[in-house]
Design a protein around this motif. Structure first.
Motif, short mmCIF file in Angstrom:
data_model
loop_
_atom_site.label_atom_id
_atom_site.label_comp_id
_atom_site.label_asym_id
_atom_site.label_seq_id
_atom_site.Cartn_x
_atom_site.Cartn_y
_atom_site.Cartn_z
N LEU A 5 0.83 -1.21 0.00
CA LEU A 5 0.00 0.00 0.00
C LEU A 5 0.87 1.27 0.00
N TYR A 6 1.91 1.29 0.82
CA TYR A 6 2.82 2.44 0.81
C TYR A 6 3.47 2.60 -0.56
N GLY A 7 3.84 1.49 -1.17
CA GLY A 7 4.44 1.54 -2.50
C GLY A 7 3.48 2.08 -3.55
N LEU A 8 2.22 1.65 -3.49
CA LEU A 8 1.21 2.14 -4.43
C LEU A 8 0.96 3.63 -4.25
N VAL A 9 0.79 4.06 -3.01
CA VAL A 9 0.56 5.49 -2.75
C VAL A 9 1.80 6.29 -3.16
N GLY A 10 2.98 5.77 -2.86
CA GLY A 10 4.22 6.45 -3.26
C GLY A 10 4.34 6.57 -4.77
N LEU A 67 7.36 14.89 -1.91
CA LEU A 67 7.63 14.64 -0.50
C LEU A 67 6.80 13.46 0.02
N LEU A 68 5.54 13.38 -0.39
CA LEU A 68 4.70 12.25 0.01
C LEU A 68 5.26 10.95 -0.55
N ALA A 69 5.69 10.97 -1.80
CA ALA A 69 6.26 9.77 -2.41
C ALA A 69 7.50 9.32 -1.65
N ALA A 70 8.36 10.26 -1.29
CA ALA A 70 9.58 9.92 -0.56
C ALA A 70 9.25 9.31 0.80
N ALA A 71 8.26 9.89 1.49
CA ALA A 71 7.86 9.35 2.79
C ALA A 71 7.32 7.93 2.65
N CYS A 72 6.52 7.69 1.63
CA CYS A 72 5.96 6.36 1.41
C CYS A 72 7.06 5.36 1.06
#
Length: 149
Positions: free
Chosen positions: A21-26, A49-54
């Motif tokens: 899920l983190y990978g998909l959102v990222g 920034l959101l992608a990097a956090a994910c």
């Protein structure tokens, strides 16, 4: 009987589903950030920034690639080091949002509910940017070599 509470710096490893899920959102956030480079009105920085956090949670390899990227790497390293924005960055962000909101409101003349919605969304965006701490002018980015071999 007292319960033992684990220290806050210890985190449980993420499940496989959480990493997916983190990978998909990222991935989606990174795609939106790239589209934002070419599409006026769509922000780039928050999505990157959101992608990097994910990806920091889902895939350290992709996160490291992002940190070493020649275009987005300096921005990410700067954010990870300071967790703040410069006054100039805030002014540019709010100014460009204001310009795009104003153009959008003008283009929807005669539709007051859409105009009001755009105005409210623009206010939320500006408030979000203003809530981020402002970096003092003396704090310069010394992280230009972070993440490089």
């Amino acid at each position: 009987m007292t319960q033992s509470i684990a220290p806050s710096n210890q985190t449980k490893p993420l499940s496989r589903l959480a990493k997916i899920l983190y990978g998909l959102v990222g991935g989606l956030a990174l795609a939106m950030g790239i589209i934002g480079i070419f599409l006026p009105g769509l922000p780039t920085t928050p999505f990157v920034l959101l992608a990097a956090a994910c990806f920091a949670k889902a895939s350290p390899r992709v996160h490291l690639w992002m940190l070493q990227h020649k275009l987005i790497g300096p921005m990410l390293r700067n954010w990870e080091e300071h967790r703040s924005l410069t006054r100039r960055t805030k002014c540019v962000a709010i100014g460009s949002m204001s310009l795009m909101i104003a153009i959008s409101i003008w283009s929807f003349s005669g539709q007051p509910w859409i105009q009001l919605s755009l105005l409210i969304l623009g206010g939320i965006g500006a408030a979000t940017v203003l809530r981020i701490p402002t970096r003092p002018p003396s704090a310069t980015s010394s992280s230009s070599s972070v993440g490089k071999p």
